[in-house]
Design a protein around this motif. Structure first.
Motif, PDB file in Angstrom:
ATOM      1  N   ASN A 213      -0.483   0.515  -1.017  1.00 49.48           N
ATOM      2  CA  ASN A 213      -1.633   1.318  -1.423  1.00 49.48           C
ATOM      3  C   ASN A 213      -1.452   1.872  -2.839  1.00 49.48           C
ATOM      4  O   ASN A 213      -0.462   2.551  -3.122  1.00 49.48           O
ATOM      5  CB  ASN A 213      -1.841   2.497  -0.454  1.00 49.48           C
ATOM      6  CG  ASN A 213      -2.333   2.030   0.906  1.00 49.48           C
ATOM      7  OD1 ASN A 213      -2.866   0.930   1.039  1.00 49.48           O
ATOM      8  ND2 ASN A 213      -2.127   2.857   1.927  1.00 49.48           N
ATOM      9  N   HIS A 214      -2.398   1.572  -3.698  1.00 47.24           N
ATOM     10  CA  HIS A 214      -2.399   2.066  -5.085  1.00 47.24           C
ATOM     11  C   HIS A 214      -1.135   1.651  -5.848  1.00 47.24           C
ATOM     12  O   HIS A 214      -0.756   2.314  -6.818  1.00 47.24           O
ATOM     13  CB  HIS A 214      -2.527   3.595  -5.127  1.00 47.24           C
ATOM     14  CG  HIS A 214      -3.581   4.154  -4.210  1.00 47.24           C
ATOM     15  ND1 HIS A 214      -4.922   3.895  -4.397  1.00 47.24           N
ATOM     16  CD2 HIS A 214      -3.488   4.943  -3.113  1.00 47.24           C
ATOM     17  CE1 HIS A 214      -5.618   4.516  -3.453  1.00 47.24           C
ATOM     18  NE2 HIS A 214      -4.781   5.141  -2.656  1.00 47.24           N
ATOM     19  N   HIS A 215      -0.493   0.570  -5.429  1.00 48.97           N
ATOM     20  CA  HIS A 215       0.792   0.222  -6.039  1.00 48.97           C
ATOM     21  C   HIS A 215       0.669  -0.091  -7.527  1.00 48.97           C
ATOM     22  O   HIS A 215       1.613   0.169  -8.300  1.00 48.97           O
ATOM     23  CB  HIS A 215       1.401  -0.975  -5.301  1.00 48.97           C
ATOM     24  CG  HIS A 215       2.773  -1.345  -5.791  1.00 48.97           C
ATOM     25  ND1 HIS A 215       3.885  -0.557  -5.569  1.00 48.97           N
ATOM     26  CD2 HIS A 215       3.205  -2.416  -6.518  1.00 48.97           C
ATOM     27  CE1 HIS A 215       4.947  -1.127  -6.130  1.00 48.97           C
ATOM     28  NE2 HIS A 215       4.565  -2.247  -6.702  1.00 48.97           N
ATOM     29  N   TRP A 216      -0.454  -0.619  -7.946  1.00 43.38           N
ATOM     30  CA  TRP A 216      -0.614  -0.992  -9.355  1.00 43.38           C
ATOM     31  C   TRP A 216      -0.450   0.211 -10.281  1.00 43.38           C
ATOM     32  O   TRP A 216       0.003   0.054 -11.438  1.00 43.38           O
ATOM     33  CB  TRP A 216      -1.986  -1.644  -9.575  1.00 43.38           C
ATOM     34  CG  TRP A 216      -3.147  -0.709  -9.377  1.00 43.38           C
ATOM     35  CD1 TRP A 216      -3.803  -0.424  -8.219  1.00 43.38           C
ATOM     36  CD2 TRP A 216      -3.788   0.087 -10.395  1.00 43.38           C
ATOM     37  NE1 TRP A 216      -4.808   0.484  -8.425  1.00 43.38           N
ATOM     38  CE2 TRP A 216      -4.827   0.813  -9.751  1.00 43.38           C
ATOM     39  CE3 TRP A 216      -3.597   0.252 -11.757  1.00 43.38           C
ATOM     40  CZ2 TRP A 216      -5.660   1.697 -10.449  1.00 43.38           C
ATOM     41  CZ3 TRP A 216      -4.428   1.124 -12.463  1.00 43.38           C
ATOM     42  CH2 TRP A 216      -5.444   1.834 -11.796  1.00 43.38           C
ATOM     43  N   ILE A 217      -0.792   1.398  -9.799  1.00 45.00           N
ATOM     44  CA  ILE A 217      -0.674   2.607 -10.619  1.00 45.00           C
ATOM     45  C   ILE A 217       0.780   2.829 -11.038  1.00 45.00           C
ATOM     46  O   ILE A 217       1.059   3.276 -12.162  1.00 45.00           O
ATOM     47  CB  ILE A 217      -1.197   3.831  -9.844  1.00 45.00           C
ATOM     48  CG1 ILE A 217      -2.705   3.728  -9.667  1.00 45.00           C
ATOM     49  CG2 ILE A 217      -0.808   5.146 -10.538  1.00 45.00           C
ATOM     50  CD1 ILE A 217      -3.298   4.827  -8.805  1.00 45.00           C
ATOM     51  N   TYR A 218       1.726   2.480 -10.159  1.00 48.91           N
ATOM     52  CA  TYR A 218       3.136   2.750 -10.420  1.00 48.91           C
ATOM     53  C   TYR A 218       3.781   1.678 -11.298  1.00 48.91           C
ATOM     54  O   TYR A 218       4.984   1.760 -11.586  1.00 48.91           O
ATOM     55  CB  TYR A 218       3.876   2.895  -9.090  1.00 48.91           C
ATOM     56  CG  TYR A 218       3.264   3.981  -8.246  1.00 48.91           C
ATOM     57  CD1 TYR A 218       3.454   5.315  -8.572  1.00 48.91           C
ATOM     58  CD2 TYR A 218       2.429   3.676  -7.163  1.00 48.91           C
ATOM     59  CE1 TYR A 218       2.866   6.324  -7.824  1.00 48.91           C
ATOM     60  CE2 TYR A 218       1.847   4.679  -6.408  1.00 48.91           C
ATOM     61  CZ  TYR A 218       2.056   6.001  -6.749  1.00 48.91           C
ATOM     62  OH  TYR A 218       1.462   7.005  -6.015  1.00 48.91           O
ATOM     63  N   TRP A 219       2.977   0.715 -11.715  1.00 51.43           N
ATOM     64  CA  TRP A 219       3.394  -0.229 -12.752  1.00 51.43           C
ATOM     65  C   TRP A 219       2.676   0.073 -14.074  1.00 51.43           C
ATOM     66  O   TRP A 219       3.318   0.240 -15.107  1.00 51.43           O
ATOM     67  CB  TRP A 219       3.066  -1.669 -12.314  1.00 51.43           C
ATOM     68  CG  TRP A 219       4.054  -2.234 -11.364  1.00 51.43           C
ATOM     69  CD1 TRP A 219       4.072  -2.084 -10.006  1.00 51.43           C
ATOM     70  CD2 TRP A 219       5.194  -3.031 -11.685  1.00 51.43           C
ATOM     71  NE1 TRP A 219       5.146  -2.757  -9.463  1.00 51.43           N
ATOM     72  CE2 TRP A 219       5.851  -3.341 -10.458  1.00 51.43           C
ATOM     73  CE3 TRP A 219       5.717  -3.529 -12.875  1.00 51.43           C
ATOM     74  CZ2 TRP A 219       7.000  -4.118 -10.414  1.00 51.43           C
ATOM     75  CZ3 TRP A 219       6.872  -4.308 -12.835  1.00 51.43           C
ATOM     76  CH2 TRP A 219       7.503  -4.587 -11.610  1.00 51.43           C
TER      77      TRP A 219
END
Length: 256
Positions: A213-219
């Protein structure tokens, strides 16, 4: 301190022993950091049935991350520069302090280190890693901006204490300063988005725990924040010409 330069990498760099040692150092130091950081969260979940956020829980998680990162950076800084974070490596690459070949090696090592750490936690603790996700009421845009700001502060600290040719004796406290800024940022951003500031730190738990969930934000957030900090420090703080008589000891050739 090596001069600022942008290069793909020497022909022999891909197989040079220094590259192998630096890559191994990044791999092992990332395991140390992620195992203790993610492990502290699982330990609290094991100890208390109520997993809701509390001030004490936040402080303990921040402390575990800060102390483990302090140890991870200190144990690898003389070999690899102690990045332990793809965003730091990206900043060093944009700043011309590391070659593309070395950066690619570091990224692979950091991601693998995070995965191995989470697999070890899954094996030893028998619990599924929690990973990172936005808190209720926190939108994706706000989470992204928060990760940019938090990572900017982290990479700016790395540059000021570990890369700046004028850092002098401040370089000796670089691992401590880096650990402290991570702890402080977790106290700020933890209740909102977990305060990853590190794509590798987010990737291992996401893969092993299968939480995306929302993993792209942490890249995207950390890479933007780290890149901005590096470019601003390189071209607005570090002088264009190195001092004629530096009063500090230069970094080893493999550092940053």
């Amino acid at each position: 301190m090596p001069p600022r330069r942008y290069q793909f990498g020497r022909a022999d760099e891909a197989t040079h022993p220094d590259s192998m040692r630096a890559t191994l150092a990044e791999f092992l130091s990332t395991i140390i950091f992620v195992f203790a950081g993610e492990g502290s969260i699982l330990a609290l979940d094991k100890m208390y049935k109520d997993t809701s956020a509390t001030p004490a829980r936040l402080v303990m998680i921040a402390l575990a991350h800060g102390l483990s990162l302090f140890a991870a950076v200190a144990s690898s800084v003389n070999v690899s520069g102690g990045h332990v974070n793809p965003a730091v490596t990206f900043g060093a690459l944009l700043g011309g302090r590391i070659s593309l070949v070395r950066a690619l090696y570091y990224w692979i090592a950091q991601l693998l280190g995070s995965i191995v750490a989470c697999l070890l936690l899954r094996l030893t603790a028998g619990m599924r890693p929690g990973g990172f996700a936005l808190a209720s009421g926190v939108g994706e845009l706000r989470g992204l901006i928060l990760e940019i700001v938090l990572t900017y502060g982290l990479v700016y600290t790395v540059y000021a204490t570990g890369i700046d040719p004028k850092r002098g004796s401040v370089g000796t406290i670089a691992p401590l300063a880096i650990g402290l800024i991570v702890s402080a940022n977790i106290l700020v951003g933890g209740p909102f988005d977990g305060a990853a500031m590190n794509p590798a730190r987010a990737f291992g738990p996401a893969l092993v725990g299968w939480r995306w969930n929302h993993h792209w934000i942490y890249w995207v957030g950390p890479l933007i924040g780290g890149g901005l900090a590096a470019l601003m420090y390189e071209y607005m703080v570090i002088p264009a010409a190195e001092p004629a008589h530096p009063t500090h000891q230069p970094l080893a050739p493999e550092d940053y």
